[in-house]
Design a protein around this motif. Structure first.
Motif, short mmCIF file in Angstrom:
data_model
loop_
_atom_site.label_atom_id
_atom_site.label_comp_id
_atom_site.label_asym_id
_atom_site.label_seq_id
_atom_site.Cartn_x
_atom_site.Cartn_y
_atom_site.Cartn_z
N VAL A 140 0.83 -1.21 0.00
CA VAL A 140 0.00 0.00 0.00
C VAL A 140 0.87 1.25 0.00
N LEU A 141 0.24 2.37 -0.34
CA LEU A 141 0.94 3.65 -0.27
C LEU A 141 1.04 4.13 1.17
N THR A 142 -0.12 4.17 1.86
CA THR A 142 -0.15 4.65 3.24
C THR A 142 -1.00 3.72 4.09
N LEU B 288 15.21 0.53 1.84
CA LEU B 288 16.28 1.25 1.16
C LEU B 288 17.64 0.95 1.79
N SER B 289 17.69 1.02 3.12
CA SER B 289 18.97 0.79 3.81
C SER B 289 19.17 -0.66 4.23
N GLY B 290 18.05 -1.39 4.35
CA GLY B 290 18.14 -2.78 4.81
C GLY B 290 18.17 -2.91 6.31
N SER B 291 18.13 -1.79 7.05
CA SER B 291 18.17 -1.85 8.51
C SER B 291 16.87 -2.44 9.04
N LEU C 228 3.87 -4.05 3.10
CA LEU C 228 4.80 -3.07 2.52
C LEU C 228 4.10 -1.72 2.42
N VAL C 229 4.65 -0.74 3.12
CA VAL C 229 4.09 0.62 3.09
C VAL C 229 5.08 1.50 2.35
N ASN C 230 4.65 2.05 1.22
CA ASN C 230 5.57 2.78 0.36
C ASN C 230 5.76 4.25 0.75
N GLY D 261 8.01 5.59 4.50
CA GLY D 261 8.36 4.42 3.74
C GLY D 261 9.45 4.73 2.72
N PRO D 262 9.84 3.75 1.96
CA PRO D 262 9.24 2.41 1.98
C PRO D 262 9.75 1.58 3.17
N VAL D 263 8.80 0.95 3.86
CA VAL D 263 9.14 0.10 5.00
C VAL D 263 8.29 -1.17 4.92
#
Length: 211
Positions: free
Chosen positions: A13-15, A163-166, A116-118, A142-144
């Motif tokens: 989803v977006l949000t 993005l960071s993989g953390s 997945l929240v973009n 996001g993205p998370v």
């Protein structure tokens, strides 16, 4: 907007949530109410198996002493062994029922179930993975991706910055959905029959001892 939603295989989803703190609840993976029903069935299965085992433990020694039993006692012992078989058959049928309950609400396993929240997940959103729930306490960009994984032998809900993989293990707790009270909970079915069979087995043993 708030509200609730369920997606067996996860969602992209977006949000999630809203900026006015309206309650939002998102469940993915196995449907929580199905987990509750399966747990209730497990309790009944356990009672059935325990009752059958107790009957056999009481009656089988009597059958080994057939010469001491009068015709009525033999008939009673045979009836109780049939009752033990019936209880075992019921337990097997209930096990199949568990599979039927879970079937429509179990992920295919072809991919990891995730949320997945973009764009952004707002504060106050509750994320449910099976029987675990976590609530977002601070808005997160996001993205998370949120997933449920075993970390050091503990089932945990994890947030992953794609993005960071953390990664971050989120505080979570056991979750039990509020089911409508229909007055016919699965757990309430059966114990009376089990107790009656156990009482009859005990009485048969007592009667034999008096013979």
């Amino acid at each position: 907007m708030g509200g609730s939603a369920y997606a067996r295989e996860g969602m992209d989803v977006l949000t999630l949530g809203n900026d006015v703190d309206l309650p939002t609840e998102i469940a993915v993976g196995i449907l929580p109410s199905a987990i509750v029903k399966v747990a209730e069935l497990s309790q009944i299965i356990k009672k059935r198996k325990e009752a059958a085992a107790k009957i056999r433990a009481t009656v089988q020694p009597l059958l080994a002493q057939l010469k001491r039993l009068n015709p009525q006692q033999r008939e009673k012992a045979t009836e109780l062994m049939y009752e033990a078989d019936r209880l075992d058959e019921e337990a097997s049928a209930l096990k199949k029922k568990q599979d039927e309950v879970l079937g429509p609400y179990s992920p295919s396993g072809e991919q990891e179930v995730c949320i997945l929240v973009n764009k952004i997940v707002y504060r106050g959103v509750s994320l449910i993975f099976g029987d675990k729930i976590t609530t977002i306490t601070k808005a997160r960009r996001g993205p998370v991706k949120f997933v449920s994984r075993v970390v050091e032998r503990v089932e945990s809900i994890i947030a992953i910055d794609t993005l960071s993989g953390s990664t971050q293990i989120l505080p979570s707790q056991a979750y039990t959905p509020e089911l409508p009270d229909t007055g016919d909970s699965l757990v309430s079915q059966g114990p009376t029959t089990d107790n009656a069979a156990n009482s009859q087995a005990a009485q048969a043993a007592t009667d034999t001892g008096k013979a």
